[in-house]
Structure formats: C-alpha cells, structure tokens
Design a protein around this motif. Structure first.
Motif: not given
Length: 128
Positions: A21-31, A65-68, A95-107
């Motif tokens: 999720i760090f790399h997704r948030d940073q715009g590095d979808p492959d990593t 869920a992070a991988l759709d 809580e983990d879904l809320q904290d980590h995936l809400v508004n995460l690019p690609g989800v």
C-alpha cells in the motif's frame, strides 16, 4: 513481474501488505502489486498450515481487497466466519480496511464500501 522470495519462517504477510500500500500510494503500482501478491501468497500458506485461524483469513480479506479481488475477498470472509471469526476480530478488520484502503489509489471504493457493509452486517447479526 518478479515475485519476492518468501521465507515462511521469518516473513510476515502484513509487512508485504504495508509495503504494497505504501508503493501504491507513492504511485508505483508494479512494486505495490508485487508486494500485495506476496502478502496473499504468504497468507494462504499460513492459512493452509492452520485452516482454523480466522485472523489469517480476515487478513487475506484485506490483502485481496487491496488487489481488487472482491469475490476472493468475500470467499475468504466466509472461510473466516466458518473458522470462528469473532465480532472483535471483524471490528479490527473493518478498522484496517478503513485505515489502509479507503481513498487508496487503485481500490474500487464502491466495492470496498460493499465489503465493509457485509462485514459490519455480519458482526451486528452475531452480536444481536
């Protein structure tokens, strides 16, 4: 896409998830994809070693869920319920879904809300 070597004795699926999720948030979808796939593989290995562990099943819900991969996430939730997931574990997952995936690019946020409603409805039905 290169898959990281997984050491089932020392690696932690949550670490792979957080890197993903760090790399997704940073715009590095492959990593991000590489790390999220590693989290799923390691989680499935852990679940195969102990299929009665609802916590690992619920972690897989988050990773998928992070991988759709929504149908797979629902299947893992069903498995976690059969393994005895308790309302507190479900709350932790929400809580983990809320904290980590809400508004995460690609989800897909609509599908994420559906999944969270499913978890919340089950939690409420168990507590009633």
């Amino acid at each position: 896409m290169t898959q990281p070597e997984i050491d089932t004795d020392t690696d932690d699926s949550w670490q792979y998830f957080m890197r993903g999720i760090f790399h997704r948030d940073q715009g590095d979808p492959d990593t991000a994809e590489t790390n999220l796939q590693a989290a799923v593989r390691l989680g499935r290995l852990q679940l195969a070693a102990d299929p009665t562990d609802p916590e690992t099943g619920l972690e897989l819900v988050i990773y998928l869920a992070a991988l759709d991969r929504w149908e797979a996430a629902r299947d893992e939730f069903d498995g976690a319920i059969r393994a005895g997931a308790t309302p507190p574990l479900i709350v932790d997952t929400l809580e983990d879904l809320q904290d980590h995936l809400v508004n995460l690019p690609g989800v897909d946020q609509g599908r994420l809300r559906e999944l969270m409603r499913l978890l919340e409805n089950h939690r409420q039905s168990v507590e009633d």
